[in-house]
Design an enzyme around this catalytic site. Structure first.
Site, short mmCIF file in Angstrom:
data_model
loop_
_atom_site.label_atom_id
_atom_site.label_comp_id
_atom_site.label_asym_id
_atom_site.label_seq_id
_atom_site.Cartn_x
_atom_site.Cartn_y
_atom_site.Cartn_z
N ASN A 139 0.71 -1.33 0.11
CA ASN A 139 0.04 -0.07 0.18
C ASN A 139 0.83 1.36 -0.05
OD1 ASN A 139 -2.57 1.19 -0.14
ND2 ASN A 139 -3.03 0.96 1.92
N HIS A 148 -8.35 3.83 8.28
CA HIS A 148 -9.06 2.48 8.06
C HIS A 148 -10.41 2.33 8.52
CE1 HIS A 148 -5.04 1.34 6.99
NE2 HIS A 148 -5.69 0.50 5.88
#
Length: 494
Positions: free
Chosen positions: A349, A380
């Protein structure tokens, strides 16, 4: 740590149902089928965009408008009325962009974007089913939040700070003029990245729309010294084909390996109560490996879409080959061969890690590692499993750094010792990552505690012992705060 691709979270159909028969045939939730169909359509649209709406044939405003309209359509197709959340956040933050002072624009944008995202994360737990993984609107909202805050900080750097107080990278990316409404919408909602990202820099995106993107990157690497007699015109076709191949392999692995070793295996009675510790260790690694293909698929396909449109050129490598990895979100080879926790995180990521570094790690005055993990967890979502992962990740990162600084130099005296060191650290890294990220995909408290109890909290205990009993040695080669032009000039004077 890991970031859930926008093809995960919440089992409710929110968009178009026209692909329902295909969903039933493949045994895949409809929202995931909508996501894949939308990205494949975006891929074809990207090729058409590059060929028929190239900068030489049309104006930047037309390119902005097309990219924005298609992006809005894709969001509505995939998420239905839930896409309103995305548009509300974009409009609110553009209001901040227009009205706020440049000295505070980054703070207001950050708190509004992160606050709205967090509210949506919290509401999803109560509105949607808690533990089922498929798509929902939070994925695009997370990407837009990254872009909003990235642009706000870059506008603050360009208009609200002195040039000599900026690092070289901040100076390069600083935005000197506030974007127009069309530019703002296009940057945040363009069809290439609105569904699955990745985050990118505003100046790079504007250069792409205006046709300066590849030439700008070639000038940065000094194309004449690379052996080119005239300014070349790199084609992304080869890079797109290679990434589509990776996407296809990832999809096949998802349909086979991931289905064979689901995360639910980790709470089975056999795993928790009957298997011995070494079996659990190996099985945890296999299950976590099996959970990766969906990320490889989503991120590589998103990268291919951007490349197909002509966006993502990063320059020329040492062999003279054109590189299209400016927007790449992962390096699969380096992930699977990582010999340190740090190396693993740097290649997983990538664009989210870059965002965290630029808006948090390099800017906060205290506890940068801890605060960066906290921001990552908040971004998140609010599932407890995320916080288990990021708290464990903080502990493991510090312990791994301490071990490396204390012992690595003993294994550099010969090639055999270095190979042995690499093999051992590879195995330890892969097992440590599996242990750390398991709660991230399990989400809830109960299965996470059950898993960690069955593993005797071994990594937590070992990490704590390392931190408590090994000396903390300085790692001078790592520099958190970037050098500003002011500090460089001061060193020259000294």
């Amino acid at each position: 740590m890991a970031a859930e691709p926008p093809s995960s979270l919440s089992y409710r159909t929110t968009g178009s149902t026209c692909l329902h028969p295909l969903s039933e045939l493949l045994g895949i939730p409809l929202d995931q089928v909508n996501f894949v169909a939308c990205q494949l359509f975006a891929l074809f649209a990207a090729f058409w965009f590059r060929i028929y709406l190239s900068p030489g044939k049309t104006s930047p405003d037309v390119r902005h408008a097309f990219a924005t309209v298609f992006g809005i359509y894709f969001v509505i197709f995939c998420f239905g009325w839930y896409s309103v959340h995305l548009f509300v956040l974009v409009l609110m933050c553009y209001g901040i962009m227009v009205t706020a002072s440049v000295s505070s624009i980054h703070r207001y944008s950050f708190f509004v974007a992160m606050g709205y995202l967090t509210i949506c994360h919290i509401s999803r737990i109560y509105i949607f089913h808690y533990g089922i993984l498929t798509t929902d609107f939070s994925g695009p909202l997370m990407i837009v939040t990254q872009k909003i805050t990235t642009l706000a900080f870059q506008v603050h750097d360009g208009l609200g700070r002195r040039a000599e107080d900026l690092s070289a990278e901040q100076h390069r990316l600083a935005v000197k003029v506030k974007p127009s409404f069309l530019q703002y919408l296009s940057y945040l909602l363009n069809f290439m990245s609105v569904i699955a990202g990745p985050c990118n820099n505003f100046k790079d995106y504007i250069a792409f729309i205006e046709g300066r993107h590849t030439h700008m990157k070639l000038l940065e690497v000094n194309w004449k010294q690379r052996g080119f007699q005239s300014l070349p015109e790199p084609s992304p076709t080869g890079a797109v084909i290679r990434k589509l191949y990776i996407t296809l392999v990832s999809l096949l692995l998802f349909l086979t390996l991931t289905k064979t070793f689901p995360v639910t295996c980790l709470v089975d009675d056999w795993f928790v109560h009957k298997a011995n510790f070494l079996t659990r260790l190996c099985y945890l690694y296999i299950v976590m490996q099996a959970s990766k293909p969906k990320y490889y698929f989503a991120w590589t396909l998103a990268d291919a879409v951007n490349n197909a449109a002509g966006f993502g050129f990063s320059g020329v490598d040492k062999n003279g080959n054109f590189c299209w990895d400016l927007l790449s979100n992962l390096n699969i080879w380096k992930i699977e061969t990582a010999t340190s926790f740090k190396m693993y995180l740097e290649n997983w990521n990538i664009q989210t890690a870059t965002w965290l570094k630029r808006v948090c790690y390099e800017r906060v005055p205290w506890y940068p590692t801890v605060l960066t993990f906290v921001l990552s967890a908040l971004w998140h979502g609010v599932y407890p499993g995320y916080y288990f992962t990021f708290l464990t990740g903080t502990l493991v990162t510090v312990a791994a750094r301490t071990m490396r600084n204390n012992y690595r130099h003993y294994f550099l005296s010969s090639k055999a010792l270095k190979v042995a060191y690499d093999v051992v650290t590879w195995a330890v890294t892969q097992l440590a990552v599996s242990y750390t990220v398991a709660p991230f995909v399990m989400l809830a408290v109960e299965p996470t505690i059950s898993l960690y109890k069955s593993m005797y909290f071994y990594l937590h205990i070992i990490s704590l012992l390392i931190i408590l009993f090994l000396p903390v040695k300085p790692h001078a080669h790592i520099q958190r705060q970037p050098q500003t032009l002011n500090s460089v000039n001061k060193k020259k004077k000294d």
